[in-house]
Design a protein around this motif. Structure first.
Motif, PDB file in Angstrom:
ATOM      1  N   ASP A  81      46.792  96.303 -66.646  1.00 48.59           N
ATOM      2  CA  ASP A  81      46.503  96.798 -65.308  1.00 48.59           C
ATOM      3  C   ASP A  81      47.791  97.053 -64.525  1.00 48.59           C
ATOM      4  O   ASP A  81      47.817  97.922 -63.648  1.00 48.59           O
ATOM      5  CB  ASP A  81      45.614  95.805 -64.552  1.00 48.59           C
ATOM      6  N   VAL A  82      48.844  96.284 -64.821  1.00 49.21           N
ATOM      7  CA  VAL A  82      50.143  96.554 -64.203  1.00 49.21           C
ATOM      8  C   VAL A  82      50.603  97.961 -64.567  1.00 49.21           C
ATOM      9  O   VAL A  82      51.050  98.741 -63.710  1.00 49.21           O
ATOM     10  CB  VAL A  82      51.182  95.518 -64.657  1.00 49.21           C
ATOM     11  N   ARG A  85      47.970 100.547 -62.913  1.00 49.34           N
ATOM     12  CA  ARG A  85      48.102 100.636 -61.462  1.00 49.34           C
ATOM     13  C   ARG A  85      49.444 101.219 -61.060  1.00 49.34           C
ATOM     14  O   ARG A  85      49.557 101.919 -60.041  1.00 49.34           O
ATOM     15  CB  ARG A  85      47.917  99.256 -60.830  1.00 49.34           C
ATOM     16  N   GLY A  86      50.487 100.916 -61.827  1.00 53.69           N
ATOM     17  CA  GLY A  86      51.798 101.470 -61.509  1.00 53.69           C
ATOM     18  C   GLY A  86      51.818 102.984 -61.639  1.00 53.69           C
ATOM     19  O   GLY A  86      52.318 103.688 -60.757  1.00 53.69           O
ATOM     20  N   GLN A  87      51.259 103.491 -62.737  1.00 50.99           N
ATOM     21  CA  GLN A  87      51.213 104.943 -62.934  1.00 50.99           C
ATOM     22  C   GLN A  87      50.295 105.609 -61.926  1.00 50.99           C
ATOM     23  O   GLN A  87      50.631 106.642 -61.334  1.00 50.99           O
ATOM     24  CB  GLN A  87      50.753 105.252 -64.356  1.00 50.99           C
ATOM     25  N   LEU A  88      49.124 105.007 -61.711  1.00 48.52           N
ATOM     26  CA  LEU A  88      48.165 105.595 -60.776  1.00 48.52           C
ATOM     27  C   LEU A  88      48.687 105.534 -59.345  1.00 48.52           C
ATOM     28  O   LEU A  88      48.493 106.469 -58.560  1.00 48.52           O
ATOM     29  CB  LEU A  88      46.828 104.870 -60.885  1.00 48.52           C
ATOM     30  N   GLY A  89      49.362 104.436 -58.996  1.00 42.04           N
ATOM     31  CA  GLY A  89      49.920 104.308 -57.653  1.00 42.04           C
ATOM     32  C   GLY A  89      50.967 105.373 -57.368  1.00 42.04           C
ATOM     33  O   GLY A  89      51.014 105.942 -56.271  1.00 42.04           O
ATOM     34  N   THR A 128      50.700  98.327 -56.841  1.00 43.00           N
ATOM     35  CA  THR A 128      50.467  97.475 -58.013  1.00 43.00           C
ATOM     36  C   THR A 128      50.337  96.012 -57.603  1.00 43.00           C
ATOM     37  O   THR A 128      49.452  95.297 -58.098  1.00 43.00           O
ATOM     38  CB  THR A 128      51.611  97.635 -59.028  1.00 43.00           C
ATOM     39  N   LEU A 129      51.205  95.564 -56.708  1.00 42.55           N
ATOM     40  CA  LEU A 129      51.115  94.175 -56.235  1.00 42.55           C
ATOM     41  C   LEU A 129      49.771  93.916 -55.562  1.00 42.55           C
ATOM     42  O   LEU A 129      49.117  92.895 -55.821  1.00 42.55           O
ATOM     43  CB  LEU A 129      52.251  93.886 -55.254  1.00 42.55           C
ATOM     44  N   ILE A 130      49.355  94.837 -54.710  1.00 45.39           N
ATOM     45  CA  ILE A 130      48.090  94.660 -53.990  1.00 45.39           C
ATOM     46  C   ILE A 130      46.917  94.618 -54.964  1.00 45.39           C
ATOM     47  O   ILE A 130      45.947  93.873 -54.777  1.00 45.39           O
ATOM     48  CB  ILE A 130      47.902  95.794 -52.967  1.00 45.39           C
ATOM     49  N   GLY A 131      46.994  95.401 -56.034  1.00 46.17           N
ATOM     50  CA  GLY A 131      45.881  95.463 -56.965  1.00 46.17           C
ATOM     51  C   GLY A 131      45.848  94.335 -57.975  1.00 46.17           C
ATOM     52  O   GLY A 131      44.768  93.868 -58.365  1.00 46.17           O
ATOM     53  N   VAL A 132      47.023  93.870 -58.417  1.00 46.05           N
ATOM     54  CA  VAL A 132      47.081  92.922 -59.538  1.00 46.05           C
ATOM     55  C   VAL A 132      47.095  91.465 -59.086  1.00 46.05           C
ATOM     56  O   VAL A 132      46.482  90.605 -59.732  1.00 46.05           O
ATOM     57  CB  VAL A 132      48.322  93.221 -60.413  1.00 46.05           C
ATOM     58  N   CYS A 160      59.171  95.938 -67.607  1.00 45.07           N
ATOM     59  CA  CYS A 160      59.080  96.965 -68.645  1.00 45.07           C
ATOM     60  C   CYS A 160      57.883  97.881 -68.414  1.00 45.07           C
ATOM     61  O   CYS A 160      57.983  99.109 -68.534  1.00 45.07           O
ATOM     62  CB  CYS A 160      58.968  96.309 -70.026  1.00 45.07           C
ATOM     63  N   LEU A 161      56.753  97.289 -68.083  1.00 44.33           N
ATOM     64  CA  LEU A 161      55.542  98.078 -67.879  1.00 44.33           C
ATOM     65  C   LEU A 161      55.633  98.929 -66.620  1.00 44.33           C
ATOM     66  O   LEU A 161      55.163 100.074 -66.593  1.00 44.33           O
ATOM     67  CB  LEU A 161      54.326  97.155 -67.820  1.00 44.33           C
ATOM     68  N   LEU A 162      56.229  98.385 -65.578  1.00 45.78           N
ATOM     69  CA  LEU A 162      56.362  99.152 -64.335  1.00 45.78           C
ATOM     70  C   LEU A 162      57.262 100.368 -64.523  1.00 45.78           C
ATOM     71  O   LEU A 162      56.940 101.467 -64.050  1.00 45.78           O
ATOM     72  CB  LEU A 162      56.912  98.258 -63.224  1.00 45.78           C
ATOM     73  N   VAL A 163      58.372 100.185 -65.209  1.00 41.91           N
ATOM     74  CA  VAL A 163      59.289 101.307 -65.419  1.00 41.91           C
ATOM     75  C   VAL A 163      58.601 102.413 -66.210  1.00 41.91           C
ATOM     76  O   VAL A 163      58.716 103.599 -65.889  1.00 41.91           O
ATOM     77  CB  VAL A 163      60.566 100.833 -66.137  1.00 41.91           C
TER      78      VAL A 163
END
Length: 277
Positions: A81-82, A85-89, A128-132, A160-163
């Motif tokens: 989900d990180v 949500r990061g890509q979608l955000g 991402t923070l708000i969602g996860v 790694c996932l956020l980048v």
């Protein structure tokens, strides 16, 4: 003037089926002119079948994993989900500028394209923070499973996932900027296209050999493999982390270059003023 009687086999203009047929034809034309809509029809069933098929193979092949299945799967879901949500955000923050017809205003403002990228990245991080974060708390409350037990490696995995999510967000936003709003569905579809080869719920060894080679070309695979190494074997794999970070750097550079080039071309040809609902 008398009203003409419809010929045999001819559908009256005022009939219910005539109006229904017109609406169906209208949407068929819309689908024909927008390939993302067509792909979406078969996309989700196929992806679900592939992912859970590999999950089943994994659980059948390894009895030791079944004992830790709850912790492994819940942690995998949260880390996935990180990425999602990061890509979608990132992409949604960009799409909102299109919906509000604000891209043209941004293009003539002092804001530079690379500064726009930074702003979208920050918004992705906050979304991402708000969602996860609430999900991690509920996992502790309902299942007694805390991803924070991973310790410092958790920070590395999330980074790694956020980048990678930002790199994907840049590529998807570039596609929307180039093709138009008909490609907006790609914002939700793109990340799941990589799900079967990301080793989220199962190790890469479950995949066919030819697909394993492709899977190792993406930073998500070593990231989730490293997560399982800690949860199942209690071992931290720095080699996997280094591989993930190196791949992240490559994809981030590609994503930024593609976005900046597409934005420059769109501004040169006046496409930014044509974006909108």
């Amino acid at each position: 003037m008398s009203r003409r009687e419809p010929l045999r086999g001819e559908m009256p203009h005022g009939s219910m089926w005539g109006r229904v047929g017109a609406m169906v034809l209208r949407h068929l034309y819309l689908m024909r002119s927008s390939w993302p809509r067509v792909v979406e029809l078969a996309y989700w069933p196929t992806i679900q079948m592939v992912i859970w098929g590999f999950v089943t193979l994994y659980l059948l092949q390894s009895s030791s994993v079944i004992a830790n299945a709850a912790g492994v799967l819940v942690t995998a879901v949260i880390l996935w989900d990180v990425l999602f949500r990061g890509q979608l955000g990132f992409t949604l923050s960009f799409i909102e500028e299109i919906w509000s017809r604000n891209l043209g205003n941004l293009a003539v403002s002092p804001l530079r394209p690379h500064e726009l990228l930074v702003a979208l990245t920050v918004m992705s991080f906050l979304r991402t923070l708000i969602g996860v974060l609430p999900a991690t708390g509920l996992a502790i409350l309902f299942y007694g499973i805390s991803i924070y037990d991973l310790g410092l490696p958790l920070v590395a995995f999330v980074a790694c996932l956020l980048v990678m999510s930002w790199a994907l967000g840049m590529l998807v936003s570039s596609l929307i900027l180039r093709v138009g709003q008909g490609a907006e569905n790609v914002a939700w579809l793109a990340i799941f296209l990589l799900a079967p080869i990301s080793s989220v719920y199962y190790p890469v060894s479950v995949l066919p050999p030819w697909l394993q080679a492709i899977a190792w070309c993406f930073p998500m695979t070593p990231t989730f493999e490293g997560m399982r190494a800690i949860l199942i074997h209690g071992t931290f794999r720095p080699d996997l982390l280094v591989q993930a970070l190196a791949l992240d750097g490559v994809y981030l550079a590609i994503g930024a270059a593609v976005f900046l080039y597409t934005f420059r071309v769109a501004r040169r040809h006046g496409l930014l003023l044509q974006q909108g609902e």
